[in-house]
Design a protein around this motif. Structure first.
Motif, PDB file in Angstrom:
ATOM      1  N   ARG A  74       0.831  -1.199   0.000  1.00 51.84           N
ATOM      2  CA  ARG A  74       0.000   0.000   0.000  1.00 51.84           C
ATOM      3  C   ARG A  74       0.869   1.253   0.000  1.00 51.84           C
ATOM      4  O   ARG A  74       0.613   2.208  -0.735  1.00 51.84           O
ATOM      5  CB  ARG A  74      -0.920  -0.026   1.222  1.00 51.84           C
ATOM      6  CG  ARG A  74      -1.702   1.254   1.484  1.00 51.84           C
ATOM      7  CD  ARG A  74      -2.643   1.607   0.363  1.00 51.84           C
ATOM      8  NE  ARG A  74      -3.622   0.536   0.119  1.00 51.84           N
ATOM      9  CZ  ARG A  74      -4.498   0.580  -0.869  1.00 51.84           C
ATOM     10  NH1 ARG A  74      -4.531   1.610  -1.706  1.00 51.84           N
ATOM     11  NH2 ARG A  74      -5.365  -0.415  -1.050  1.00 51.84           N
ATOM     12  N   ARG A  75       1.900   1.239   0.822  1.00 51.30           N
ATOM     13  CA  ARG A  75       2.789   2.398   0.902  1.00 51.30           C
ATOM     14  C   ARG A  75       3.480   2.656  -0.438  1.00 51.30           C
ATOM     15  O   ARG A  75       3.593   3.804  -0.877  1.00 51.30           O
ATOM     16  CB  ARG A  75       3.835   2.152   1.996  1.00 51.30           C
ATOM     17  CG  ARG A  75       4.806   3.289   2.223  1.00 51.30           C
ATOM     18  CD  ARG A  75       5.703   2.965   3.396  1.00 51.30           C
ATOM     19  NE  ARG A  75       6.618   4.057   3.703  1.00 51.30           N
ATOM     20  CZ  ARG A  75       7.445   4.069   4.738  1.00 51.30           C
ATOM     21  NH1 ARG A  75       7.479   3.053   5.569  1.00 51.30           N
ATOM     22  NH2 ARG A  75       8.246   5.105   4.948  1.00 51.30           N
TER      23      ARG A  75
ATOM     24  N   ASP B 211       0.891   4.018  -3.018  1.00 47.24           N
ATOM     25  CA  ASP B 211       0.526   5.410  -2.718  1.00 47.24           C
ATOM     26  C   ASP B 211       1.627   6.374  -3.157  1.00 47.24           C
ATOM     27  O   ASP B 211       1.341   7.465  -3.678  1.00 47.24           O
ATOM     28  CB  ASP B 211       0.257   5.580  -1.222  1.00 47.24           C
ATOM     29  CG  ASP B 211      -1.059   4.942  -0.791  1.00 47.24           C
ATOM     30  OD1 ASP B 211      -1.856   4.564  -1.673  1.00 47.24           O
ATOM     31  OD2 ASP B 211      -1.286   4.817   0.427  1.00 47.24           O
TER      32      ASP B 211
ATOM     33  N   LEU C 102       1.526   6.662  -7.070  1.00 44.08           N
ATOM     34  CA  LEU C 102       0.377   7.430  -7.548  1.00 44.08           C
ATOM     35  C   LEU C 102       0.539   8.910  -7.227  1.00 44.08           C
ATOM     36  O   LEU C 102       0.222   9.773  -8.054  1.00 44.08           O
ATOM     37  CB  LEU C 102      -0.911   6.887  -6.928  1.00 44.08           C
ATOM     38  CG  LEU C 102      -1.299   5.453  -7.305  1.00 44.08           C
ATOM     39  CD1 LEU C 102      -2.657   5.097  -6.697  1.00 44.08           C
ATOM     40  CD2 LEU C 102      -1.315   5.255  -8.816  1.00 44.08           C
ATOM     41  N   ALA C 103       1.042   9.211  -6.039  1.00 47.76           N
ATOM     42  CA  ALA C 103       1.240  10.615  -5.673  1.00 47.76           C
ATOM     43  C   ALA C 103       2.309  11.255  -6.557  1.00 47.76           C
ATOM     44  O   ALA C 103       2.148  12.399  -7.016  1.00 47.76           O
ATOM     45  CB  ALA C 103       1.634  10.721  -4.201  1.00 47.76           C
TER      46      ALA C 103
ATOM     47  N   THR D  56      -3.339   9.927  -7.950  1.00 49.36           N
ATOM     48  CA  THR D  56      -4.117   9.471  -6.803  1.00 49.36           C
ATOM     49  C   THR D  56      -5.612   9.613  -7.024  1.00 49.36           C
ATOM     50  O   THR D  56      -6.396   8.701  -6.731  1.00 49.36           O
ATOM     51  CB  THR D  56      -3.701  10.242  -5.538  1.00 49.36           C
ATOM     52  OG1 THR D  56      -2.288  10.068  -5.335  1.00 49.36           O
ATOM     53  CG2 THR D  56      -4.442   9.736  -4.320  1.00 49.36           C
TER      54      THR D  56
ATOM     55  N   THR E 149      -8.496   0.608  -5.249  1.00 51.46           N
ATOM     56  CA  THR E 149      -7.158   0.014  -5.370  1.00 51.46           C
ATOM     57  C   THR E 149      -7.043  -1.159  -4.407  1.00 51.46           C
ATOM     58  O   THR E 149      -7.592  -1.131  -3.304  1.00 51.46           O
ATOM     59  CB  THR E 149      -6.036   1.023  -5.050  1.00 51.46           C
ATOM     60  OG1 THR E 149      -6.209   1.531  -3.713  1.00 51.46           O
ATOM     61  CG2 THR E 149      -6.039   2.187  -6.028  1.00 51.46           C
TER      62      THR E 149
ATOM     63  N   THR F   5      -3.856  -3.897  -2.968  1.00 48.52           N
ATOM     64  CA  THR F   5      -2.415  -4.141  -2.927  1.00 48.52           C
ATOM     65  C   THR F   5      -2.113  -5.464  -2.237  1.00 48.52           C
ATOM     66  O   THR F   5      -3.011  -6.168  -1.776  1.00 48.52           O
ATOM     67  CB  THR F   5      -1.708  -3.012  -2.161  1.00 48.52           C
ATOM     68  OG1 THR F   5      -2.012  -3.151  -0.752  1.00 48.52           O
ATOM     69  CG2 THR F   5      -2.134  -1.631  -2.643  1.00 48.52           C
TER      70      THR F   5
END
Length: 215
Positions: free
Chosen positions: A115-116, A119, A122-123, A128, A134, A136
């Motif tokens: 997840r990290r 993220d 995407l950022a 995002t 989503t 993961t």
């Protein structure tokens, strides 16, 4: 409404170089033979512990878990030391932007990344807000289990028959088939086109622009 689920590594971004460098360091730390780039590419898309176990041709055990934790440390150090984030493939960012603007399309990501990690990607690429749903490696079993697709379908309220899974790996195609979704392969990632077709791909595209015509 249509649901379109993108894989991340090898489909949206080219992450092989970063993943391989972290794998090499991890294997060295455990006095294992350094993997070839082809071997690393072959497991991209799987959840990390299953990927490392497959590379070593052994089940997930205490050492595999320790190697998984060490890989994450190397990856974090790469980020903290200013290592470059994975670049997007040509045409993917404008394609995603165009699809996100359509009234008949909902977008999602299904990835073996954490997840990290997702993220951060995407950022970095300002994606995002483009994705409604989503899943993961922290949320679901590893591909090719269909859970990632089915959970995204449930969240979006769209049947798997109205869902397209886009990916570069046989695991993506197998996952889509198992979920009852349409599998679409991309040739710019890490899985050979013939292998994607053999795994069930309804189409294999060579350019991002070809995807828009299929959705």
């Amino acid at each position: 409404m249509k649901l379109v689920l993108f894989d991340c590594d090898g489909t949206i971004v080219d992450s092989a170089a970063v993943i391989h460098a972290c794998m090499e360091r991890t294997f060295e730390d455990f006095e294992a033979e350094r993997p070839s780039l082809d071997l690393t590419k072959s497991i991209i898309g799987l959840t990390l512990d299953i990927a490392i176990a497959q590379m070593l041709n052994r089940p997930v055990d205490a050492q595999i878990s320790a190697m998984t934790a060490r890989y994450k440390e190397h990856f974090m150090l790469h980020r903290q030391n200013g290592g470059a984030l994975e670049p997007a493939y040509d045409g993917l960012l404008p394609l995603i932007e165009a699809l996100a603007a359509r009234d008949d399309v909902i977008l999602g990501v299904v990835t073996g990344k954490s997840r990290r990690g997702l993220d951060a990607i995407l950022a970095h690429h300002s994606l995002t807000k483009a994705f409604f749903t989503t899943r993961t490696a922290d949320d679901c079993p590893s591909k090719p289990h269909p859970a990632m697709v089915l959970e995204c379908c449930a969240e979006a309220g769209i049947d798997a028959k109205q869902t397209t899974v886009i990916g570069d790996a046989i695991y993506d195609m197998q996952m889509a088939v198992s979920a009852g979704a349409r599998p679409v392969g991309v040739s710019w990632g890490y899985g050979p086109a013939e292998a994607l077709k053999a795994a069930g791909a309804a189409h294999v595209v060579n350019h991002a622009a070809e995807l828009a015509a299929l959705i």
